[in-house]
Write a protein that holds these residues in place. Structure first.
Motif, short mmCIF file in Angstrom:
data_model
loop_
_atom_site.label_atom_id
_atom_site.label_comp_id
_atom_site.label_asym_id
_atom_site.label_seq_id
_atom_site.Cartn_x
_atom_site.Cartn_y
_atom_site.Cartn_z
N UNK A 193 0.88 -1.09 0.00
CA UNK A 193 0.06 -0.02 -0.01
C UNK A 193 0.93 1.02 0.13
N UNK A 194 1.77 1.20 0.90
CA UNK A 194 2.94 2.37 0.88
C UNK A 194 3.60 2.63 -0.20
N UNK A 195 3.99 1.46 -0.89
CA UNK A 195 4.93 1.67 -2.14
C UNK A 195 4.03 2.34 -3.22
N UNK A 196 2.65 2.22 -3.24
CA UNK A 196 1.93 3.03 -4.46
C UNK A 196 1.06 4.03 -3.98
N UNK A 197 0.70 4.09 -2.80
CA UNK A 197 -0.21 5.01 -2.14
C UNK A 197 0.45 5.78 -0.95
N UNK A 198 -0.18 6.90 -0.67
CA UNK A 198 -0.01 7.66 0.48
C UNK A 198 -1.47 7.23 1.24
N UNK A 233 -8.80 12.76 -0.94
CA UNK A 233 -8.51 11.38 -1.26
C UNK A 233 -8.76 10.96 -2.69
N UNK A 234 -8.11 10.02 -3.20
CA UNK A 234 -8.27 9.76 -4.41
C UNK A 234 -8.83 8.36 -4.69
N UNK A 235 -8.77 7.60 -3.74
CA UNK A 235 -9.35 6.12 -3.70
C UNK A 235 -9.77 5.84 -2.43
N UNK A 256 -4.67 -6.26 -3.71
CA UNK A 256 -3.74 -5.57 -4.71
C UNK A 256 -4.19 -5.59 -6.08
N UNK A 257 -4.93 -6.62 -6.70
CA UNK A 257 -5.33 -6.66 -8.02
C UNK A 257 -6.44 -5.30 -8.17
N UNK A 280 -5.66 -1.73 -10.10
CA UNK A 280 -6.64 -1.00 -11.08
C UNK A 280 -6.96 0.49 -10.79
N UNK A 281 -6.83 0.90 -9.62
CA UNK A 281 -7.26 2.16 -9.10
C UNK A 281 -5.87 2.97 -9.52
N UNK A 282 -4.76 2.36 -9.68
CA UNK A 282 -3.46 3.49 -9.90
C UNK A 282 -3.88 3.97 -11.44
#
Length: 384
Positions: free
Chosen positions: A226-231, A273-275, A336-337, A341-343
């Motif tokens: 989570x922290x690799x791709x999101x805040x 927030x984005x997601x 994760x999957x 997608x939300x990235x």
């Protein structure tokens, strides 16, 4: 002439906050039309009801009554709770005799049934609102006493008998007015992230006002991903929500923040927030939808629930507003999957637009407040 209106509902925040939103809009409409009104709330004498209502300032006074749970299955507690329900009905009868309200508005929950029944006996009009996709037992009972049955979704009409069709009104689910004026910058200032130009999207995680052990476990087990791709901003719930802050590495500082509960700042936090990763309670869904937020939903399911969150989540998923993990699908790998997608910025944008479209152009709380006003004072206000 001052007119009294009674609101009822409780047991959970989900049966209180939307009712408070309606009460606020009703007061505002009265003010606009130079009408005097007093708002009273009947809720459970135990639990969170009194604290939430009195803290909001939306009601002039809170009255607590005995509250028994209505269960569809055999339990010895049903026998005990029958006496609580009888006690609640008697207390409601004398309260309504004293207050003489022009209308009783119910937002649901087991505590709302005795006031609605007492109102019917006294000839007081009853409005009841259902926030979920399918009506719960309390709404099914209240609908027998109601002159208007208000629904969040048009599809909910299919769950109610044809004899009730003339009393059904699709209004949407009421959301507190502050969500319509939420501000992204205020949310970032509250979180003190200082990441206005960060390439990472902000993931807000919530399991409801009291948290969710399942979601908390998913987060802690997959925190590195989570922290690799999101805040990550995480509303964990209280001590009973199964969150152990000691498992969170200090190295996550700046990209992971957790809070037991966020209330007043919640609209602004959601705005930045984005997601959203959350359960699928009706009110949380509509708050996110008002702000046009894409969602990954993990609805509460199993023997402890009637399946309302699964139905709510399925509706949002079908509309293209959310991705859903339910039952055996709930795993770190599937999470994760979904989040991968939300990235995709384009995918997030599409989901957000679809979510926003579900809420329509008008405020449900304003629509309902107008219906209550018209019942009380006649059709003097047509802005709905």
């Amino acid at each position: 002439m001052n007119v009294n209106v009674v609101f009822t509902g409780g047991g959970t925040g989900g049966h209180i906050y939307p009712g408070l939103a309606v009460a606020d809009e009703f007061r505002e409409i009265c003010k606009e039309n130079k009408k005097e009104c007093s708002v009273f709330w009947i809720g459970s004498s135990k639990g969170m009801d009194r604290n939430i209502v009195e803290k909001s300032g939306s009601a002039d006074k809170f009255y607590g009554i005995p509250s028994g749970k209505l269960r569809r299955y055999f339990s010895f507690e049903n026998f005990i709770d029958c006496f609580k329900i009888i006690g609640g009905t008697i207390a409601s009868f004398f309260l309504l005799l004293k207050l003489r309200p022009a209308v009783v508005f119910s937002k649901g929950g087991f505590v709302s049934v005795p006031p609605c029944f007492a109102a019917k006996i006294l000839g007081i009009p009853v409005f009841t609102h259902e926030c979920d996709f399918s009506p719960g037992l309390a709404t099914r009972l209240n609908s027998k006493f109601a002159s208007k049955i208000l629904l969040s979704y048009k599809e909910t009409e299919n769950y109610l008998g044809k004899d009730k069709k003339s009393r059904l009104v699709v209004t949407g689910n009421p959301v507190r007015p502050v969500f319509y004026t939420a501000d992204k910058k205020r949310g970032l200032d509250f979180l003190q992230l200082g990441i206005e130009n960060s390439p990472k999207p902000i993931l807000f995680v919530a399991g409801g006002s009291s948290g969710a052990k399942q979601i908390n476990q998913l987060v802690t087990e997959n925190l590195d991903f989570l922290c690799k791709y999101f805040i990550v901003v995480h509303q964990t719930g209280g001590a009973k929500a199964g969150f152990d802050e000691h498992v969170v590495s200090a190295s996550k500082e700046g990209i992971y923040k957790h809070y037991p509960f966020i209330y007043g700042e919640m609209p602004d936090v959601l705005a930045c927030a984005d997601v959203i990763l959350s359960r699928a309670g009706a009110n949380s869904l509509w708050e996110c939808a008002v702000l046009g937020k894409p969602m990954v939903l993990v609805p509460l399911c199993g023997a402890s629930t009637r399946g309302d969150q699964v139905e709510n989540a399925a509706f949002f998923e079908k509309a293209g507003a959310a991705l859903v993990l339910v039952g055996e699908e709930v795993s770190g790998e599937n999470l994760k999957i979904a989040l991968e997608k939300m990235l995709d910025t384009s995918f997030r944008k599409t989901c957000g637009i679809k979510a926003k479209e579900l809420t329509g152009q008008k405020r449900p709380a304003r629509i309902i407040g107008t219906l209550v006003f018209n019942e009380v004072f006649g059709d003097e206000h047509s802005d709905n």
